[in-house]
Design a protein around this motif. Sequence first.
Motif, PDB file in Angstrom:
ATOM      1  N   ILE A 127       0.846  -1.188   0.000  1.00  0.00           N
ATOM      2  CA  ILE A 127       0.000   0.000   0.000  1.00  0.00           C
ATOM      3  C   ILE A 127       0.881   1.238   0.000  1.00  0.00           C
ATOM      4  CG2 ILE A 127      -1.778   1.272   1.275  1.00  0.00           C
ATOM      5  CD1 ILE A 127      -2.572  -1.440   2.535  1.00  0.00           C
ATOM      6  N   ALA A 128       0.572   2.165  -0.878  1.00  0.00           N
ATOM      7  CA  ALA A 128       1.304   3.425  -0.937  1.00  0.00           C
ATOM      8  C   ALA A 128       0.330   4.532  -1.310  1.00  0.00           C
ATOM      9  CB  ALA A 128       2.437   3.349  -1.952  1.00  0.00           C
ATOM     10  N   GLU A 129       0.483   5.666  -0.643  1.00  0.00           N
ATOM     11  CA  GLU A 129      -0.355   6.836  -0.920  1.00  0.00           C
ATOM     12  C   GLU A 129      -1.838   6.475  -0.861  1.00  0.00           C
ATOM     13  OE1 GLU A 129       0.946   8.499  -4.592  1.00  0.00           O
ATOM     14  OE2 GLU A 129       2.889   9.152  -3.786  1.00  0.00           O
ATOM     15  N   ASP A 130      -2.208   5.713   0.184  1.00  0.00           N
ATOM     16  CA  ASP A 130      -3.591   5.375   0.476  1.00  0.00           C
ATOM     17  C   ASP A 130      -4.256   4.587  -0.663  1.00  0.00           C
ATOM     18  OD1 ASP A 130      -5.681   5.375   2.350  1.00  0.00           O
ATOM     19  OD2 ASP A 130      -6.719   6.972   1.273  1.00  0.00           O
ATOM     20  N   ARG A 131      -3.499   3.675  -1.252  1.00  0.00           N
ATOM     21  CA  ARG A 131      -4.079   2.778  -2.258  1.00  0.00           C
ATOM     22  C   ARG A 131      -3.218   1.539  -2.390  1.00  0.00           C
ATOM     23  NH1 ARG A 131      -1.900   2.717  -7.409  1.00  0.00           N
ATOM     24  NH2 ARG A 131      -0.162   4.142  -7.752  1.00  0.00           N
ATOM     25  N   ILE A 132      -3.822   0.470  -2.879  1.00  0.00           N
ATOM     26  CA  ILE A 132      -3.079  -0.762  -3.131  1.00  0.00           C
ATOM     27  C   ILE A 132      -2.191  -0.577  -4.359  1.00  0.00           C
ATOM     28  CG2 ILE A 132      -3.309  -3.172  -3.873  1.00  0.00           C
ATOM     29  CD1 ILE A 132      -5.858  -3.321  -2.255  1.00  0.00           C
ATOM     30  N   THR A 133      -0.964  -1.069  -4.245  1.00  0.00           N
ATOM     31  CA  THR A 133      -0.062  -1.042  -5.404  1.00  0.00           C
ATOM     32  C   THR A 133       0.361  -2.434  -5.843  1.00  0.00           C
ATOM     33  OG1 THR A 133       1.869  -0.800  -3.954  1.00  0.00           O
ATOM     34  CG2 THR A 133       0.854   1.225  -4.796  1.00  0.00           C
ATOM     35  N   GLY A 134       0.171  -3.439  -4.965  1.00  0.00           N
ATOM     36  CA  GLY A 134       0.573  -4.775  -5.376  1.00  0.00           C
ATOM     37  C   GLY A 134       0.255  -5.826  -4.339  1.00  0.00           C
ATOM     38  N   VAL A 135       0.443  -7.087  -4.743  1.00  0.00           N
ATOM     39  CA  VAL A 135       0.272  -8.240  -3.865  1.00  0.00           C
ATOM     40  C   VAL A 135       1.645  -8.873  -3.673  1.00  0.00           C
ATOM     41  CG1 VAL A 135      -0.799 -10.507  -3.614  1.00  0.00           C
ATOM     42  CG2 VAL A 135      -2.099  -8.621  -4.646  1.00  0.00           C
ATOM     43  N   ARG A 136       2.056  -8.975  -2.418  1.00  0.00           N
ATOM     44  CA  ARG A 136       3.399  -9.452  -2.120  1.00  0.00           C
ATOM     45  C   ARG A 136       3.380 -10.945  -1.776  1.00  0.00           C
ATOM     46  NH1 ARG A 136       5.801  -6.263   2.543  1.00  0.00           N
ATOM     47  NH2 ARG A 136       5.806  -4.622   0.943  1.00  0.00           N
ATOM     48  N   LEU A 137       4.241 -11.697  -2.476  1.00  0.00           N
ATOM     49  CA  LEU A 137       4.495 -13.088  -2.178  1.00  0.00           C
ATOM     50  C   LEU A 137       5.960 -13.215  -1.771  1.00  0.00           C
ATOM     51  CD1 LEU A 137       2.575 -12.910  -4.985  1.00  0.00           C
ATOM     52  CD2 LEU A 137       2.388 -15.340  -4.477  1.00  0.00           C
ATOM     53  N   ALA A 138       6.394 -14.388  -1.400  1.00  0.00           N
ATOM     54  CA  ALA A 138       7.790 -14.575  -1.020  1.00  0.00           C
ATOM     55  C   ALA A 138       8.709 -14.242  -2.193  1.00  0.00           C
ATOM     56  CB  ALA A 138       8.014 -16.016  -0.562  1.00  0.00           C
TER      57      ALA A 138
END
Length: 301
Positions: A202-213
Amino acid sequence: MNDAYEVVVIGGGAAGLSGALMLARSRRSVVVIDAGQPRNAPAEGVHGLLGREGMNPLELLARGRAEVRGYGGEVEDGEVAGVARDGDGFDVRLADGRGVRAKRLLVTAGLVDELPGIPGLRERWGRDVVHCPYCHGWEIRDQAIGVLATGPLSVHQALLFGQLSDDVILFAHHQELTAEQREQLTSRGIGIVTGEVESLEIAEDRITGVRLAGRTVPRDAVAVAARAVARAGFLAGLGLKTVEHPSGMGEHIPADPTGRTEVAGVWAAGNVTDISAQVGSAAAAGALAGAHINADLVMNP
């Protein structure tokens, strides 16, 4: 709040207020007891509701409260802690110690969405973490959408969001996909990413990505089929408990098409019994239950 009413409505959402409106217009003494925890409070607007498209959920409820009161119905802020049989009626106890007696009950307390414990999901819930393509799909159309697999309906969910965007990815997470499911997804251009999802970026009050290993997949929005559990613990004293919904989406209070439950004198409407009900259908179910409660009181005062 008076000591007794013909009908106590537990829950002041669309279903509860619609039921109360129907009863108040039938000149029944009715009070709505509302804990002030509407499920759709995080959302900016209500969608798919004819004539009220995009209205803020809290504004819709405020209007509904005013309409109920306009016909002599009452709306009280409070949380119901327990309900017990009292002769031919019911004793309703609130968490603050108040009590009220009712001849009939209409339970419209809604449900709670149980989200997986993945950082970011709860924080963005109702904004760019969504669950329903009909409630939120238009608002995230043409964006990069990730669907987090959480159960048997996740593939179906991904297919529905595939109607709204050409960039949809299903994150399998802990779910094993069948060959048929993989074929359904790939034939419609929906990507599949395996591996455990660790968090949302999350950056600047919005989703930016889905983190996996070891990597992050850029996404603008995430859909997740949360497990839905009816708010009904206060009914335990009546022997009325939640059971698994046939869809596998969560737990509900079973009721017939009019809202009548297995406990005499108790009706249920809205998400507490119909997990997939949107605002419009919840309101319609509440109104129908209110009409049947009025008819029942006519025949069995």
